[in-house]
Scaffold this motif. Structure first.
Motif, PDB file in Angstrom:
ATOM      1  N   ALA A 167      -9.390  -9.265  19.247  1.00 55.41           N
ATOM      2  CA  ALA A 167      -8.676 -10.102  20.210  1.00 55.41           C
ATOM      3  C   ALA A 167      -7.425 -10.661  19.550  1.00 55.41           C
ATOM      4  O   ALA A 167      -7.351 -10.804  18.324  1.00 55.41           O
ATOM      5  CB  ALA A 167      -9.570 -11.236  20.702  1.00 55.41           C
ATOM      6  N   ASN A 182      -8.497  -7.488  25.292  1.00 56.19           N
ATOM      7  CA  ASN A 182      -9.120  -7.222  23.994  1.00 56.19           C
ATOM      8  C   ASN A 182      -9.043  -5.726  23.710  1.00 56.19           C
ATOM      9  O   ASN A 182      -8.816  -4.911  24.606  1.00 56.19           O
ATOM     10  CB  ASN A 182     -10.573  -7.680  23.997  1.00 56.19           C
ATOM     11  N   CYS A 207     -10.045 -14.528  23.986  1.00 60.25           N
ATOM     12  CA  CYS A 207     -11.357 -13.951  24.264  1.00 60.25           C
ATOM     13  C   CYS A 207     -12.281 -15.060  24.737  1.00 60.25           C
ATOM     14  O   CYS A 207     -12.359 -16.117  24.097  1.00 60.25           O
ATOM     15  CB  CYS A 207     -11.936 -13.293  23.012  1.00 60.25           C
TER      16      CYS A 207
END
Length: 341
Positions: free
Chosen positions: A239, A4, A271
């Motif tokens: 993400a 991320n 994520c």
């Protein structure tokens, strides 16, 4: 990329610090950067605040040691040391300890005498939070006890536990004033501080010599002070879309899929709860998050970046918690990208 991306605006953090300092009457500012600056990156935040903060505060000696590598300013460790090793490491890194009872002081004294060094500290006194800190009788006994030139007492502090309650704040402040008066008769002038973000917002009269903003630096306000100041939220988390498909059959992630969720296609977003997000969701997932991914009920472009956190307060409300908990987890496996620095 698989990680991320947490984009942190250092200019927002600086702006928030300036606003908070101005609000309390330009007192000394101790910027709280514990827990990796509430998930924003302690070293980078401290660097951004080098011209604004007079001191930094961390929770643990290990955090102070890490910050010392890039920071020359005073660093206060909020949790008292528990071992000789922690005490010695803190002294070696010129950290300022918190002393909350006679045992904390004795540990610093023994360690300083054993290794021929000096410990710096602020006294922590209990005015009602009952977390760390001297109680009244124990404090007076301590002041009459065996003090040492090896332990340099530089400040005294406490913490408001209900900063939006006028009666409680008044009682706590009165107790703290008594503690401070007794301490200064023994140690001379001390740096006095009791206000974190909530105390700053409650009133200038509680700013004393220094304030300790934490959550406010990052753009959020404690409970009871919603809307009191206009601050800038400093972090957004993104993400990547890993796969994109029309719904074929079966479920989605670990759960069933409704017709309404299936009609616009599905995307898998990289994520999950291992990235610090809550399994219950609140970020657009169809069912509970998996460890490393969630299912979004829309067909997005593969490799597209989706903003999964922009407002920790909103996300916290959806998950029955507070912004503090969200922030310290949200960047867990994220690559931090700093802008506005």
């Amino acid at each position: 990329m698989q990680e991320n991306k947490a984009v942190v605006r250092l200019d927002a953090i600086r702006s928030n610090a300036e606003i908070l300092r101005k609000h309390c009457g330009a007192k000394k500012l101790c910027a709280v950067v514990k827990a990796d600056a509430y998930g924003h990156g302690a070293a980078e935040v401290a660097g951004a605040l080098s011209g604004e903060a007079d001191m930094f505060a961390v929770a643990l000696v290990s955090e102070g040691e890490a910050l010392r590598l890039s920071c020359a300013k005073d660093i206060l460790v909020l949790v008292p040391p528990l071992t000789e090793s922690e005490a010695l490491r803190g002294m070696t890194s010129d950290l300022i300890f918190s002393v909350g009872d006679a045992e904390d002081y004795a540990l610093l004294r023994r360690t300083a005498e054993k290794y021929g060094t000096v410990a710096r500290c602020h006294l922590k006194v209990n005015t009602g939070m009952n977390r760390f800190g001297f109680d009244g009788d124990a404090f007076r006994s301590f002041l009459r006890g065996g003090l040492s030139d090896r332990v340099c007492v530089e400040g005294i502090y406490s913490h408001f536990y209900l900063p939006n309650d006028a009666t409680v704040v008044g009682e706590q402040f009165g107790l703290f004033s008594d503690f401070a008066e007794e301490a200064e008769r023994v140690f001379g002038d001390l740096i006095k501080h009791v206000s974190a973000t909530g105390g700053i917002l409650y009133g200038k009269e509680y700013a004393l010599d220094m304030v300790r903003p934490g959550i406010g630096l990052y753009g959020y306000l404690p409970a009871g002070f919603e809307g009191a100041l206009s601050l800038r939220k400093a972090m957004r988390v993104y993400a990547s879309v890993v796969s994109s498909r029309e719904y074929a059959f079966g479920g989605a992630g670990y759960g069933k899929l409704s017709n309404a969720d299936a009609k616009n296609g599905l995307s898998a977003v990289r994520c999950g709860y291992a990235d610090g997000f809550f399994r219950g969701g609140g970020i657009g997932n169809v069912n509970s998050l998996c460890m490393d991914a969630f299912i979004y009920s829309q067909k997005l472009e593969k490799y597209e970046e989706l903003c999964i956190l922009s407002d920790a307060d909103e996300y916290a409300r959806k998950n029955g918690t507070i912004s503090y908990e969200v922030l310290v987890h949200a960047g867990r496996r994220a690559e931090k990208i700093y802008v506005g620095g």
